[in-house]
Structure formats: structure tokens, C-alpha cells
Design a protein around this motif. Structure first.
Motif, mmCIF file in Angstrom:
data_model
loop_
_atom_site.group_PDB
_atom_site.id
_atom_site.type_symbol
_atom_site.label_atom_id
_atom_site.label_comp_id
_atom_site.label_asym_id
_atom_site.label_seq_id
_atom_site.Cartn_x
_atom_site.Cartn_y
_atom_site.Cartn_z
ATOM 1 N N ALA A 138 29.534 35.966 49.366
ATOM 2 C CA ALA A 138 30.912 35.077 48.612
ATOM 3 C C ALA A 138 31.139 33.880 49.356
ATOM 4 O O ALA A 138 31.057 33.616 50.574
ATOM 5 C CB ALA A 138 32.182 36.015 48.909
ATOM 6 N N GLU A 139 31.353 32.788 48.557
ATOM 7 C CA GLU A 139 31.548 31.328 48.963
ATOM 8 C C GLU A 139 32.594 30.793 48.756
ATOM 9 O O GLU A 139 33.448 31.123 47.395
ATOM 10 C CB GLU A 139 30.282 30.673 48.357
ATOM 11 N N TYR B 286 33.177 39.960 48.046
ATOM 12 C CA TYR B 286 32.649 39.263 46.671
ATOM 13 C C TYR B 286 33.725 39.651 45.476
ATOM 14 O O TYR B 286 33.999 40.857 45.193
ATOM 15 C CB TYR B 286 31.206 39.585 46.644
ATOM 16 N N PRO B 287 34.100 38.679 44.857
ATOM 17 C CA PRO B 287 33.979 37.107 44.917
ATOM 18 C C PRO B 287 34.974 36.353 45.873
ATOM 19 O O PRO B 287 34.856 35.279 45.626
ATOM 20 C CB PRO B 287 34.130 36.702 43.476
ATOM 21 N N GLY C 33 45.547 31.070 35.863
ATOM 22 C CA GLY C 33 44.296 30.703 35.216
ATOM 23 C C GLY C 33 43.473 30.027 36.061
ATOM 24 O O GLY C 33 43.357 29.963 37.044
ATOM 25 N N THR C 34 42.437 29.466 35.282
ATOM 26 C CA THR C 34 41.224 28.610 36.063
ATOM 27 C C THR C 34 41.599 27.765 37.032
ATOM 28 O O THR C 34 40.963 27.493 38.237
ATOM 29 C CB THR C 34 40.180 28.325 35.309
ATOM 30 N N LYS D 24 39.498 26.688 45.821
ATOM 31 C CA LYS D 24 38.185 26.307 46.002
ATOM 32 C C LYS D 24 37.060 27.466 46.082
ATOM 33 O O LYS D 24 36.177 27.305 46.603
ATOM 34 C CB LYS D 24 38.115 25.396 47.242
ATOM 35 N N MET D 25 37.256 28.129 45.061
ATOM 36 C CA MET D 25 36.284 29.502 44.741
ATOM 37 C C MET D 25 35.222 29.036 44.042
ATOM 38 O O MET D 25 35.187 28.039 43.156
ATOM 39 C CB MET D 25 36.827 30.465 44.009
ATOM 40 N N THR D 26 33.905 29.403 44.524
ATOM 41 C CA THR D 26 32.635 28.919 43.641
ATOM 42 C C THR D 26 32.482 29.662 42.447
ATOM 43 O O THR D 26 31.907 29.507 41.625
ATOM 44 C CB THR D 26 31.363 28.898 44.531
#
Length: 804
Positions: A96-97, A340-341, A479-480, A487-489
Motif C-alpha cells: 500500500a502506498e 491495503y489500500p 468523495g474522491t 494523498k492515497m495512490t
């Protein structure tokens, strides 16, 4: 309408609403007849021809190098077909990044099976596959693993100590996340000149989400479809598909994830585990179905955990009790790996971003850290840090009120957000809520019932009765945009829905959310049926199948109705537009001259003229020759929904009354009142169930549950004899009052309702206990509050509150 008490209209079991709409009615859950009569289909109910059974050889040490694995005797056990190590399966790691510099975040690769090193007791090392579950267990006993043992890291002090052993060579001082946020200019001067400064140093216990159904998976290869089919109890099936395809080296279209009925999740199942990937790898290799079901010991000790946190927080107040500044240092023990994630940042970043909560905090500074220890990794658990930071902030207000000799509820009222929209010092904009109204109603309820008089009388008799409150908000509808701020990838947020009408006029709706007890089959159907004027039994929900649902982020963060329900309503509305357009073409009138009625389309100028949905559906599917030129056959509509602001905020106030037993230290909850506002409640009875279930879990964290470890990193609570779970006897009846402040930007006016009960309970219980302890002069700041701690406090003998 803001501040309107709807407890009568929204109570469980109420009759139909006067307007005939389904939204806002406590219609019976459609799931119940199936689930309550044993006709549900859970992972462990699945039996496929030729199915094999799998279990895992797990580490018996907390920290060490694997020097040898001998599975020869395992393979010789009668009934065992295969045994695999990491070297046998060649699987990719789960990583997970976060899109943050390495000074703020260090990614850690989690192998599906440990290869060279183990980092917690219970870490999977090898997989045993047998003809039946008993043979698989026998195979485990025959495994031989040798280790070079390292000193374990079992807590914050050891992890951060100079020269401490490192769990991951790349993570200096065993720190996976270290982020400093906000740091209002001049905050140190505010503290230096404030009339009063209070401080809370609090620890909260590590917990297990404890869904009734443990984790499990059944995997098989489908030759006809050229697909690996993985049936598992996951809140995030599409995420499982992505990780499985990457670890197994398959295209995503070659992996299908299906979720049957699920017996709870609470966040534990909204991350991707290792075991289901390993079971799928075995099925792929053997070309036979493989089932893995987690036993309760593994669920308690080796599954994802949560909530072990340490808060060192200061607050500055003026002489009237108004807060001037908040300064926090948060350390979260996240175990051995990032999940993850969401990564190991899930707990510290949640606490850091949202700690000011319902209060007008002018200045704020926070440092949030995630540390790695030799414990099972952490995952989100209902509320994600909010039960902890709300408890700490509410303690700050209680302590400030006591030291300033002010009424603690009046101190809260002076600081609550009342003007909306409100942009906080944390950069988050809060939409309208009923913060003050919920507090007022909760206090009125307890006063009207005479609890204040009873508390005074009890104290006069030498009994220890206390009243406690908590005020909080629950940020929902992320939301997104909101998730991107972390700062989730992998950025969740939106949801997709498809609504399809068959030739008979019945409707099937898909959602990217995933029910694990929240009644989606009922509430989503209510939304569609209202939008199209259908009966509830004419709507069927499809969920949890990556081949049937285009894409979805699953269920977590109270997003299902706020986001998923909005996508469902939009898709239903578009289907309604298609029905109107088809009817208008048949009548040769403008679409504007049509209107949807109950199960039909009406002419606006002549309501006696109508075309029923079955008639229109028959034309759309079976008589394409009658369709207007350019109109595609069929009746299908799709929609997506996203939130492009900071989300919406449910809010609540909890009030509770407790009595302490001086002989045993037992805390008895005499009364519990919840005043909640989740906007428009689609099904109030379902909301009540969410509140009550959440409150039970919050009480569990406040008084009972804690995962503990010995000095060698061995988990101490391996069964329900040691992991103390409350029963119905310890959980009180809960009175719930509803206020309704509709959300302005979700399609139904609904806000989230899944986590609020859990968020408010620990603070309310802890404050009530401290109110009862007032005659002793002792205050508690840590949870769980054990009988031993209460007994020592009441008797003031060698009192020292345990933090571990």
C-alpha cells in the motif's frame, strides 16, 4: 428541517407515512426472512465438487528470521494433498502506498506468505491443503519451522527507543508515518498567554472488530470462463480483485470476486488479506476448489486489529471557557505492516485531520505518527480514530470546566459550531448540522427523567453515580476530493449504479457498495421504488460481484447511502426519463407532457391516459419495431455519483448514567440516550439498529475489550475467556431521538449513519465514570476502564492508572 425532533415519526415499527413514500419509513428488512430462517448463504456454506480445505502454518515467534521450513512430514499426513511455502507459490507482495515523501511515509511490502522473516505471532508462513478440514489441521501439526529469534517490539516506547531493532530496515525508528499538519502561526504565543491550559495524556486499548463471521474464502478455476473465481467475505470486492490479479500475475478480467451473505465486517474486511490470495493461488495450481475458513483463535490473534493509540494533547482556554488552541501529538501502533489500500496512515491521518470536530478551534497543531510493532497489522475499525480523539477532546472540555469551575455543558455550548457552512482551522468545511440542538435535547431528556436528582441523592448516600456526555460529528460521504487529500495512490470516493427493467416491468439495481449487515437490499430498494413509483418487491439489488457490478469501492466510512444511494437514485431517475420518453413517443407528445405515476407513465394533461411499465418494457425489449427511430432497445440506465467537497457531517450527542460498585469496581450503565442527526433517514429502524450496534461496540472499547501481549510478543487473549466481549447483560437499553438536517448535496438528503454510535460511546462512558469518581479526586483518561482501575480509584489506595 434543522433541529426538528423526529423521534416519533422515525421510531422503529412506525406505520406508513402520509405521503405514501417509502423513504423515511421503517419498512421490514427484506433480508430478514432469509437470514433468520437459516437460508442465508455465507462463505462457509459453499460446497463445490472436489473441494479441498486449507489452513496456514503460522509463526510462533513475534520477530525472527526463518532459518528452515520442513514440510516433508506435512505432505505425508493422510489426507494432505499439498503444502506450499512462499518459494513454491511465487506470489507478488501486497504493498500500500501514499503519495508522500519518504520523510512522511514509508511503504512496507507485505508478502502473502512470509519468506525470510516473521514479524508477528500468527503471521502465515506456509499453506496446507487437504481433503478435509481435519486433515488440514493435522498437517499443521507436522510442520517444522526453525527461527533465529530477535527481540520483539511490543509497544510505543520500545519502537521509538534509540537503537531499537527495526521491523523494516527502511523504516527508521520503526516509524511508518510521521506527518505534521496545520501549525497555526502564533500558536505557541496563544498557549503562553492563555488564561488556562489543560492537558490529557491518554492511551486506548488495541481491539478486534470481531465480526460474527470470521474471514474466509472459496476459490476455484473456471475453465469455460477462463477465470479464477474467488468467493470471499469482503467489504471491497473490486479491491480484492485488483490485488489478487497482481499477486497471481493474472489480468483483472481473469479474476472474478463474488461476495455471498456476510456476517459483519466493521472495517476489518475492507482491506485485502493475505490468506484469501494464498488460497486462490492453491486453487489455481491444483485446479480444484480450495476453501479456507479462519478459526476463532486466528481471528483473535492473527487477523487485522485496530485502535491502540496514544494522545498527548493540550488545549488553551480563556477565563470564560472558550477554547483558544489545540496542540496534539498522536502515536498509533499499527502493527507489522500497512494495510491495503489505506496504509498505516489510516489512523493517524484521520485523527490529525478531524480532531477539532464540532468545536470552533481558532488555532491548531498536530503531529500524527504510525509506528510498526511485532503485532498483527491494523485495519480500519468502525469509526477509525474518531472514538479515540473524541474521547480525548471531550475529556479536555470536562477538565477545563472543572478547573475553571464552570458547567461542562455550558463550556461545550460556548464552543460548538452553530453557524453553517463553517470552515474549520483544519481546512474542512462543515455542512449544516444540529450540534447545539442535539446537546440540548440529550440534556433535557436526562433531566426530565430525574437523573440529576438521583445522582445527587446517591452521592448523599455514599453511592457513586455519574452522568457523562459526548458531542461529536461523523464525517461521511467522503468523495474522491476528500480521499485525495490523504494523498492515497488508490483514491476511493465515487460510486456507480445500473438500473435495469426486464420485459415484465421489474427492476434490478446494482451498487458498488457491499452490505455486511446494513440492510442494503431494503434501503437501496426503497430509493429505487420511490423514484420510479414501484412496489418494494419489484426491485432487486445486485451487489458484491465484480462481473455484475461495473466497479465499486465497497462499504466503509458510512458511504453506502450517502454516496452509493445517490448513484442509485440518479440511475433510477434516468431510467424514469427513458420510460417517459418512450411513452411520449407512443402518444406523440413532448416528454414534458408526461409524468411518472405508480408503476406507469401518465399524460400530464390527461391523467386517465397511462401506459404501465410492463407495457413499455414489452415494447422496449420485444417490439423494437415500435421504438422511435434511433432509440436503442432495452431499458437500462447508469449513473455515477461523487462528492467534490469535504463530505457531509452527521452529528450526535450521547448521554449516559453509570454507577460504580465499590466492592468490585464494576461499572454499570443505568441509562443511555442518543440524539443523532444523519440527515434524511431512508429507513429509521435500520438507522436505530446502526446506532445501537455501534454503541455496543463503543461500550466494549470503553469497558471491556483489549488485545494484550506478553514481553515476548505472544498475544494473551486467544479466546473469549481472555478477550472480554460484553454480552446483552452489560449493554443497556438505548433510547434514540432523531433530528433531521438534510444534506444539501446528496441525492436523498441522507448523511452517513454507520459509525456514529461507536464514535460517541467511549467519551460518554468515560466522562460518566469520572463524574461518579468526583468525590475521590481521581480522574481516568485511558480505556478500557477495568474494574481493577475503578476499584483502586474508589479506594484511593496506591492509585496509578494502568496505560498498558
Amino acid at each position: 428541517m434543522k433541529g426538528t425532533e423526529n423521534s416519533a415519526e422515525h421510531g422503529a415499527g412506525n406505520g406508513p407515512r402520509d405521503d405514501g413514500r417509502l423513504i423515511g419509513r421503517s419498512v421490514p428488512r427484506r433480508e430478514d426472512p432469509r437470514l433468520l430462517t437459516g437460508r442465508g448463504r455465507f462463505v462457509d456454506d459453499i460446497a463445490l465438487p472436489g473441494m479441498l480445505h486449507a489452513q496456514f502454518v503460522r509463526s510462533t515467534v513475534a520477530h525472527g528470521e526463518i532459518t528452515a521450513i520442513d514440510l516433508g512430514a506435512v505432505r505425508a499426513v493422510p489426507g494432505v494433498l499439498a503444502a506450499y511455502t512462499a518459494d513454491d507459490l511465487h506470489l507478488g507482495d501486497i504493498t500500500a502506498e501514499l503519495d508522500r515523501p519518504r520523510t512522511e511515509f514509508v511503504p512496507t511490502a507485505m508478502p502473502v506468505l512470509a519468506r525470510d522473516r516473521v514479524r508477528y505471532v500468527g503471521e502465515p508462513i506456509a499453506l496446507v491443503v487437504a481433503e478435509n478440514a481435519y486433515a488440514a489441521e493435522d498437517g499443521l501439526e507436522a510442520a517444522r519451522v526453525r527461527y533465529a529469534v530477535h527481540p520483539p517490539i511490543t509497544g510505543e516506547a520500545a519502537a521509538l527507543a534509540d537503537g531499537a531493532p527495526l521491523l523494516h530496515a527502511e523504516a527508521d525508528r520503526n516509524t511508518l508515518v510521521d506527518v505534521e499538519l496545520f501549525a497555526t502561526d502564533g500558536i505557541d504565543e496563544v498557549f503562553a498567554t492563555a488564561d488556562h491550559v489543560v492537558r490529557i495524556d491518554a492511551h486506548t486499548g488495541r481491539q478486534n472488530a470481531l465480526p460474527l463471521e470470521t474471514r474466509g474464502a472459496v476459490a476455484h478455476w473456471d475453465d469455460r470462463e477462463e477465470q479464477l473465481v474467488l468467493q470471499t467475505c469482503s467489504q471491497v470486492p473490486h479491491q480484492v480483485r485488483t490485488v489478487a490479479s497482481r499477486c497471481l500475475g493474472l489480468a483483472e478480467r481473469s479474476v472474478r470476486v463474488v461476495v455471498p451473505d456476510m456476517g459483519g465486517g466493521f472495517g476489518l474486511k475492507c482491506v485485502v488479506g493475505r490468506e484469501e490470495i494464498a488460497a486462490a493461488a492453491a486453487a489455481l495450481r491444483l485446479r480444484r476448489p480450495v476453501k479456507w475458513i479462519e478459526d476463532r483463535k486466528d481471528a483473535l490473534t492473527a487477523s487485522f486489529l485496530a485502535r491502540e493509540q496514544h494522545y498527548d494533547v493540550r488545549a488553551a482556554f480563556d477565563a470564560t471557557g472558550r477554547i483558544l488552541a489545540l496542540d496534539a501529538d498522536v502515536v498509533c501502533d499499527m502493527g507489522a505492516y500497512s494495510c491495503y489500500p489505506f496504509t498505516a496512515g489510516i489512523e493517524p491521518l484521520m485523527a490529525a485531520a478531524e480532531m477539532p470536530g464540532v468545536y470552533k478551534v481558532p488555532a491548531y497543531r498536530v503531529r500524527g505518527r504510525a509506528i510498526a510493532t511485532n503485532k498483527a497489522p491494523s485495519a480500519p475499525y468502525r469509526g477509525v480514530s474518531r472514538p479515540q480523539y473524541v474521547m480525548v477532546v471531550e475529556r479536555l472540555f470536562e477538565r477545563a470546566a472543572r478547573e475553571l469551575d464552570l458547567d461542562p455543558l455550558e463550556v461545550r455550548r460556548r464552543n460548538l459550531i452553530t453557524d453553517f457552512p463553517y470552515t474549520g482551522v483544519n481546512g474542512i468545511t462543515y455542512d449544516p448540522g444540529s450540534y447545539r440542538e442535539s446537546l440540548d435535547l440529550c440534556e433535557r431528556t436526562l433531566r426530565a427523567e430525574g437523573w440529576y436528582e438521583r445522582a445527587r441523592a446517591a452521592r448523599a448516600e455514599g453511592r457513586y453515580l455519574g452522568i457523562g456526555y459526548s458531542c461529536f460529528s461523523e464525517r461521511t460521504g467522503y468523495g474522491t476530493t476528500a480521499f485525495a487529500q490523504r494523498k492515497m495512490t488508490v483514491v476511493p470516493g465515487y460510486d456507480l449504479s445500473e438500473v435495469r427493467m426486464d420485459p415484465g416491468g421489474a427492476v434490478t439495481v446494482t451498487t458498488g457498495t457491499m452490505s455486511h449487515g446494513q440492510s442494503h437490499e431494503t434501503t437501496m430498494a426503497q430509493i429505487v421504488a420511490d423514484e420510479l413509483g414501484l412496489e418494494l418487491d419489484q426491485v432487486k439489488l445486485r451487489q458484491g460481484d465484480t462481473d455484475r457490478v461495473a466497479y465499486g469501492w465497497g462499504t466503509f466510512a458510512s458511504r453506502s447511502i450517502a454516496v452509493g444511494g445517490s448513484a442509485v437514485r440518479l440511475a433510477a431517475g434516468r431510467l424514469g426519463e427513458k420510460l417517459r420518453a418512450l411513452a411520449a413517443a407512443r402518444w406523440d407528445v413532448p416528454v414534458e407532457d408526461t409524468v411518472l405515476g405508480p408503476g406507469k407513465v401518465l399524460r400530464r394533461d390527461d391523467p386517465d391516459t397511462a401506459l404501465g411499465y410492463p407495457q413499455l418494457a414489452e415494447i422496449a425489449h420485444l417490439r423494437a419495431d415500435l421504438l422511435p427511430k434511433g432509440t436503442e432497445p432495452g431499458l437500462t440506465a447508469t449513473a455515477s455519483f461523487d462528492v467534490f467537497n469535504d463530505g457531509t457531517f452527521s452529528n450526535a450527542t450521547h448521554g449516559t448514567v453509570v454507577e460504580l460498585d465499590p466492592d468490585t469496581g464494576r461499572v454499570e450503565i443505568l441509562r443511555y440516550v442518543c440524539v443523532e442527526d444523519c440527515g434524511v433517514a431512508i429507513n429509521p429502524q435500520v438507522v436505530d439498529g446502526q446506532c445501537r450496534g455501534g454503541i455496543a461496540q463503543g461500550i466494549a472499547g470503553a469497558l471491556f475489550e483489549r488485545v494484550t501481549y506478553d514481553a515476548q510478543g505472544e498475544p494473551s487473549a486467544t479466546s473469549f475467556m481472555d478477550y472480554k466481549v460484553p454480552t446483552a447483560h452489560e449493554i443497556p437499553d438505548v433510547t434514540i431521538h432523531h433530528l433531521e438536517t438534510p444534506c444539501a448535496f446528496t441525492e436523498t438528503g441522507a448523511k452517513g449513519a454507520g459509525e456514529g454510535g461507536t464514535i460517541g460511546a467511549p467519551a460518554a462512558v468515560l466522562n460518566a465514570v469520572n463524574d461518579a469518581l468526583r468525590p475521590t479526586g481521581v480522574e481516568l483518561d485511558n480505556t478500557p476502564i477495568t474494574p481493577e482501575t475503578v476499584h483502586r480509584a474508589l479506594h484511593r489506595e496506591h492509585y496509578q492508572e494502568s496505560t498498558r
